[in-house]
Structure formats: C-alpha cells, structure tokens
Design a protein around this motif. Structure first.
Motif, PDB file in Angstrom:
ATOM      1  N   CYS A   5       0.835  -1.207   0.000  1.00 29.78           N
ATOM      2  CA  CYS A   5       0.000   0.000   0.000  1.00 29.78           C
ATOM      3  C   CYS A   5       0.868   1.255   0.000  1.00 29.78           C
ATOM      4  O   CYS A   5       0.657   2.188  -0.792  1.00 29.78           O
ATOM      5  CB  CYS A   5      -0.915  -0.024   1.219  1.00 29.78           C
ATOM      6  SG  CYS A   5      -1.747   1.530   1.588  1.00 29.78           S
ATOM      7  N   ALA A  28       2.669   1.848  -3.286  1.00 32.40           N
ATOM      8  CA  ALA A  28       1.785   2.265  -4.372  1.00 32.40           C
ATOM      9  C   ALA A  28       1.374   3.726  -4.248  1.00 32.40           C
ATOM     10  O   ALA A  28       1.204   4.429  -5.261  1.00 32.40           O
ATOM     11  CB  ALA A  28       0.549   1.369  -4.400  1.00 32.40           C
ATOM     12  N   LEU A  29       1.207   4.226  -3.010  1.00 33.25           N
ATOM     13  CA  LEU A  29       0.653   5.566  -2.811  1.00 33.25           C
ATOM     14  C   LEU A  29       1.707   6.667  -2.675  1.00 33.25           C
ATOM     15  O   LEU A  29       1.392   7.841  -2.871  1.00 33.25           O
ATOM     16  CB  LEU A  29      -0.251   5.567  -1.573  1.00 33.25           C
ATOM     17  CG  LEU A  29      -1.536   4.733  -1.696  1.00 33.25           C
ATOM     18  CD1 LEU A  29      -2.260   4.680  -0.358  1.00 33.25           C
ATOM     19  CD2 LEU A  29      -2.456   5.309  -2.769  1.00 33.25           C
ATOM     20  N   TRP A  74      -5.402  14.837  -1.904  1.00 27.86           N
ATOM     21  CA  TRP A  74      -6.224  13.628  -1.848  1.00 27.86           C
ATOM     22  C   TRP A  74      -7.682  13.934  -1.521  1.00 27.86           C
ATOM     23  O   TRP A  74      -8.566  13.120  -1.800  1.00 27.86           O
ATOM     24  CB  TRP A  74      -5.649  12.655  -0.805  1.00 27.86           C
ATOM     25  CG  TRP A  74      -4.365  12.016  -1.253  1.00 27.86           C
ATOM     26  CD1 TRP A  74      -3.621  12.318  -2.360  1.00 27.86           C
ATOM     27  CD2 TRP A  74      -3.670  10.954  -0.591  1.00 27.86           C
ATOM     28  NE1 TRP A  74      -2.512  11.521  -2.440  1.00 27.86           N
ATOM     29  CE2 TRP A  74      -2.505  10.669  -1.361  1.00 27.86           C
ATOM     30  CE3 TRP A  74      -3.890  10.224   0.564  1.00 27.86           C
ATOM     31  CZ2 TRP A  74      -1.591   9.681  -0.991  1.00 27.86           C
ATOM     32  CZ3 TRP A  74      -2.980   9.239   0.930  1.00 27.86           C
ATOM     33  CH2 TRP A  74      -1.844   8.963   0.158  1.00 27.86           C
ATOM     34  N   CYS A  77      -9.904  10.257  -1.403  1.00 26.09           N
ATOM     35  CA  CYS A  77      -8.764   9.412  -1.059  1.00 26.09           C
ATOM     36  C   CYS A  77      -8.251   9.669   0.360  1.00 26.09           C
ATOM     37  O   CYS A  77      -7.802   8.744   1.046  1.00 26.09           O
ATOM     38  CB  CYS A  77      -7.635   9.614  -2.074  1.00 26.09           C
ATOM     39  SG  CYS A  77      -7.992   8.879  -3.690  1.00 26.09           S
ATOM     40  N   THR A 131      -6.418   0.258  -1.031  1.00 24.03           N
ATOM     41  CA  THR A 131      -5.293   0.721  -1.855  1.00 24.03           C
ATOM     42  C   THR A 131      -5.709   0.745  -3.322  1.00 24.03           C
ATOM     43  O   THR A 131      -5.397   1.697  -4.061  1.00 24.03           O
ATOM     44  CB  THR A 131      -4.069  -0.183  -1.669  1.00 24.03           C
ATOM     45  OG1 THR A 131      -3.714  -0.212  -0.280  1.00 24.03           O
ATOM     46  CG2 THR A 131      -2.882   0.326  -2.480  1.00 24.03           C
ATOM     47  N   HIS A 132      -6.417  -0.278  -3.732  1.00 26.24           N
ATOM     48  CA  HIS A 132      -6.957  -0.303  -5.103  1.00 26.24           C
ATOM     49  C   HIS A 132      -7.857   0.910  -5.342  1.00 26.24           C
ATOM     50  O   HIS A 132      -7.736   1.595  -6.374  1.00 26.24           O
ATOM     51  CB  HIS A 132      -7.752  -1.582  -5.324  1.00 26.24           C
ATOM     52  CG  HIS A 132      -8.619  -1.562  -6.539  1.00 26.24           C
ATOM     53  ND1 HIS A 132      -8.140  -1.776  -7.812  1.00 26.24           N
ATOM     54  CD2 HIS A 132      -9.958  -1.323  -6.685  1.00 26.24           C
ATOM     55  CE1 HIS A 132      -9.126  -1.699  -8.684  1.00 26.24           C
ATOM     56  NE2 HIS A 132     -10.239  -1.406  -8.029  1.00 26.24           N
ATOM     57  N   THR A 145      -5.667   4.118  -5.546  1.00 25.58           N
ATOM     58  CA  THR A 145      -4.842   4.185  -6.753  1.00 25.58           C
ATOM     59  C   THR A 145      -5.692   4.345  -8.007  1.00 25.58           C
ATOM     60  O   THR A 145      -5.262   4.976  -8.975  1.00 25.58           O
ATOM     61  CB  THR A 145      -3.952   2.941  -6.882  1.00 25.58           C
ATOM     62  OG1 THR A 145      -4.759   1.750  -6.825  1.00 25.58           O
ATOM     63  CG2 THR A 145      -2.894   2.908  -5.789  1.00 25.58           C
ATOM     64  N   GLN A 146      -6.911   3.803  -7.977  1.00 28.48           N
ATOM     65  CA  GLN A 146      -7.825   4.028  -9.094  1.00 28.48           C
ATOM     66  C   GLN A 146      -8.123   5.514  -9.234  1.00 28.48           C
ATOM     67  O   GLN A 146      -8.079   6.079 -10.333  1.00 28.48           O
ATOM     68  CB  GLN A 146      -9.129   3.254  -8.868  1.00 28.48           C
ATOM     69  CG  GLN A 146      -9.025   1.764  -9.112  1.00 28.48           C
ATOM     70  CD  GLN A 146      -9.186   1.418 -10.572  1.00 28.48           C
ATOM     71  OE1 GLN A 146     -10.258   1.584 -11.143  1.00 28.48           O
ATOM     72  NE2 GLN A 146      -8.114   0.958 -11.189  1.00 28.48           N
ATOM     73  N   LEU A 196      -2.830   5.630 -10.365  1.00 28.53           N
ATOM     74  CA  LEU A 196      -1.564   4.951 -10.104  1.00 28.53           C
ATOM     75  C   LEU A 196      -1.695   3.456 -10.366  1.00 28.53           C
ATOM     76  O   LEU A 196      -2.773   2.883 -10.167  1.00 28.53           O
ATOM     77  CB  LEU A 196      -1.152   5.162  -8.636  1.00 28.53           C
ATOM     78  CG  LEU A 196      -0.906   6.605  -8.191  1.00 28.53           C
ATOM     79  CD1 LEU A 196      -0.715   6.649  -6.681  1.00 28.53           C
ATOM     80  CD2 LEU A 196       0.312   7.171  -8.904  1.00 28.53           C
ATOM     81  N   TYR A 228      -1.415  -0.484  -9.539  1.00 25.24           N
ATOM     82  CA  TYR A 228      -1.394  -1.278  -8.313  1.00 25.24           C
ATOM     83  C   TYR A 228      -1.961  -2.659  -8.600  1.00 25.24           C
ATOM     84  O   TYR A 228      -3.047  -2.793  -9.166  1.00 25.24           O
ATOM     85  CB  TYR A 228      -2.224  -0.623  -7.205  1.00 25.24           C
ATOM     86  CG  TYR A 228      -2.332  -1.495  -5.963  1.00 25.24           C
ATOM     87  CD1 TYR A 228      -1.225  -1.716  -5.144  1.00 25.24           C
ATOM     88  CD2 TYR A 228      -3.542  -2.090  -5.612  1.00 25.24           C
ATOM     89  CE1 TYR A 228      -1.312  -2.510  -4.017  1.00 25.24           C
ATOM     90  CE2 TYR A 228      -3.642  -2.878  -4.480  1.00 25.24           C
ATOM     91  CZ  TYR A 228      -2.526  -3.095  -3.685  1.00 25.24           C
ATOM     92  OH  TYR A 228      -2.628  -3.882  -2.568  1.00 25.24           O
TER      93      TYR A 228
END
Length: 367
Positions: free
Chosen positions: A16, A19-20, A28, A40, A132-133, A136-137, A141, A143
């Motif tokens: 996580c 990815a972020l 965010w 986010c 996290t998905h 990132t969506q 990004l 992931y």
C-alpha cells in the motif's frame, strides 16, 4: 492455498505504501477513491482506523462490541503522515496477530459475531488491498498486489465464492469492484469469518478452505492434534469441502468443524454436514474422533451441539445420521445426542429415494 499470519499483514501494508507514495504531493481530498463515495484522504483514514480497530479488538479479546474509540488524525495531517499512520496501525495489527494464542477470538459483527487471529489478519489484508486499489484508481496509479495475498483473502474470508482463474480479479469482482467473465456483477457483498459453536468441554471450529486443503494433503490444518494427526475420516471430509469450494457450492455454515478441547487446545476430531439442507429441510451429519479421544463423551457432546444449532434454523427440520449396523458405539452416541431409530418405512424411503446403503441404519432427530 496457505496459512495467513502477521507477516502477510506487513506485506500488504508495505505494498500500500509503495503504491501511494508517488502521489503524496497531490490533494487527496479532491480525488474520489475509485467507485467509493469517499475521497482518497477519507479512505486512507478509514483504512488506518480499520487496522487499529482490528488490532484493538483482538488484543482486548472484546466480546460484545468494538473497543469504544476511533482513530482521528490531527488537524492538518498531510498525505505523508497518513501513510505513516497506516504503517503504524498495520504494524500494530501484525504484532497482535503474531502474539495472540491459537483459538483466541474477539468481536466482529458479521456474520457470526466473532473472528480469530487469522480472521483479523485476513480482514486487515482485505481492507488494505481493496482500499489501496480504490485510492490508486482515483489517483491514476498502478497497483496489483501479490496473487498469494489476494488468494489468502479469498480462501479465509470468501469461502462461499468460487475461485476464478486469477485471485486478484476474482477478489475485485467479489467485492463489487470489477467484472469477471461468465459471472453477474456483484452489487452487495459480505465476507465470512468462520463459525464456531461452543459446547461444554470443546468448541466446534469451522474449517476454512485453506485449512481443509492442508488437511487433505496430509498437513495438520493449523491444529494441534491429539495423537499427532487427525483420523482418516476428517481428511476425507476436508477433501469434500475443498471440492465444494472449488465448484462454488460450499456453504461454510454447513461444512466441516474441528473439535478443539478447551483445557489444552488440542484437536480431537471432526464433525460436519454432508451438505446444505435439501428441499425437505434435511441435513445429514457425520463425525469421527482420534482414537485417543474416544469413550469420553466428546462425540456425543459435539453431535448434540451441532444438531441443536442446525435445528434452531428455519431452513432445517430434520437431522439424520446413517450408522453401520454393527457400529454399537456410534449408535449409543446418536441415542445420547437425542436421535432415535427411523421406522421401517422411513428407512425404505431413504434407500429408495436417497440411495442409503443396505448395510446402514437411519437415525433421526426432528426440530
């Protein structure tokens, strides 16, 4: 399929953060997290709050509700600090999972009111992977978590979901976040921790597909077995559970349970259903014990507890056992658990319409 532990929580959280981090300089609060209604920033706070809530409940062995507090970051907390909070709360959950004793359970609302240490680990991983998905969506990004983490979440929390060709797309589909070829879109979903049914000296502990897979292959399923290993019938039942899971017809509450003794945490045997209730509301039960546990009333205790749990449901009207004519010990267990021999006509019907073998006697207990 494999076991799940605190190291898996750590791995999920590390993924996580990695990815972020490329987006920590963005706003965010201005970006919606995937298909969620939250932005986010709110989603990140929610994730951290879930992680610390799971850690707190398991650490405190909370029984009736969540520990009564929630995480609230300081005003003005930035994205980099939010990631640090996620890292800290994930570390707390991982540590509690590692140190909790086998069999420890604490409150979680759905569906059976509690979860064990593996369940809390799996829920923390699920929250981490899925949110996290989502983030990132929204942030654009890339992931994709390791396939074995997604598979662990499926086998520990989604035993009612048929596995797909790849675990991550299957998990996204099962949680309403994606499409899967040949399957209808998911609009409502829940995960499922395992059911436990308490009895006087033992607990009937629901077997998950991952543990059943290990038992089928000759492992211990994560249990400390009296005598060193389960009886052959438990391994056979575990194999049937895995086949039902792979076929997408497994109903976890009508699966296999391991008998765990309170005094020492040793596993004594297995008991379970041959399947979900049929259209007549009938369920068939089977059981066995390791040789070292026989003759002490454990089978009667387990059979009585499981039968009473089943007959209290609206979809079950009749519990039945089939026992070989020469098996006097099992007949006595059935009778002590409240079962009575079927009539000649009931046995004839069972043979003609339900393929009961000629060498078996039928025992019944009604709601």
């Amino acid at each position: 399929m494999r076991t799940i532990n605190g190291d898996d929580v750590t791995e999920a959280v590390a993924g996580c953060l990695a990815a972020l981090r490329p987006a920590v300089d963005r706003d965010w609060t201005a970006v919606t997290a995937g298909r969620l209604e939250w932005d986010c920033h709110t989603t990140a706070v929610h994730l951290a709050d879930d992680l610390v809530a799971y850690a707190s409940n398991l650490a405190a062995r909370a029984q009736d509700a969540y520990v009564p507090y929630e995480l609230k970051p300081d005003e003005g907390t930035g994205n980099a600090d939010l990631l640090q909070i996620i890292e800290a709360t994930g570390g707390l959950l991982a540590a509690v999972v590692r140190t909790a004793p086998p069999g420890a359970r604490a409150y979680h609302s759905y569906p059976f009111g509690s979860a064990d240490r593996e369940g809390f680990a799996a829920m923390g991983i699920a929250e981490t992977l899925l949110h996290t998905h989502d983030m990132t969506q929204g942030l654009g990004l890339p992931y994709e978590p390791p396939a074995d983490l997604a598979e662990s979440v499926l086998t520990w929390l989604f035993p009612h979901v048929q596995p797909g060709t790849a675990p991550w797309p299957t998990l996204l589909w099962a949680t309403g976040r994606g499409e899967l070829s040949g399957r209808a879109p998911v609009t409502e979903w829940r995960w499922r921790n395992n059911l436990v049914i308490p009895a006087e000296r033992i607990t009937l502990t629901g077997l998950r597909p991952a543990a059943a897979h290990d038992l089928r292959l000759g492992g211990d399923g994560g249990f400390d077995w009296l005598g060193g290993e389960p009886y052959a019938g438990t391994r056979e039942a575990a194999g049937y559970l895995v086949k039902a899971y792979e076929a997408g017809v497994h109903r976890p509450e009508f699966g296999v349970f391991v008998l765990v003794r309170h005094e020492d945490g040793r596993a004594l045997g297995g008991i379970g259903f041959h399947g979900a209730p049929d259209e007549e509301g009938r369920v068939e039960i089977g059981y066995d014990l390791v040789e070292e546990a026989r003759g002490q009333g454990y089978a009667t205790e387990a059979l009585r507890a499981l039968t009473e749990w089943a007959l209290a449901r609206e979809d079950v009207d009749l519990a039945l056992l089939t026992i070989e004519h020469g098996n006097t010990a099992s007949r006595h267990v059935a009778e002590r658990a409240g079962f009575t021999p079927a009539t000649v006509e009931e046995e004839r019907t069972a043979r003609d319409e339900h393929d009961m073998g000629t060498g078996l006697g039928l025992y019944l207990r009604r709601a």
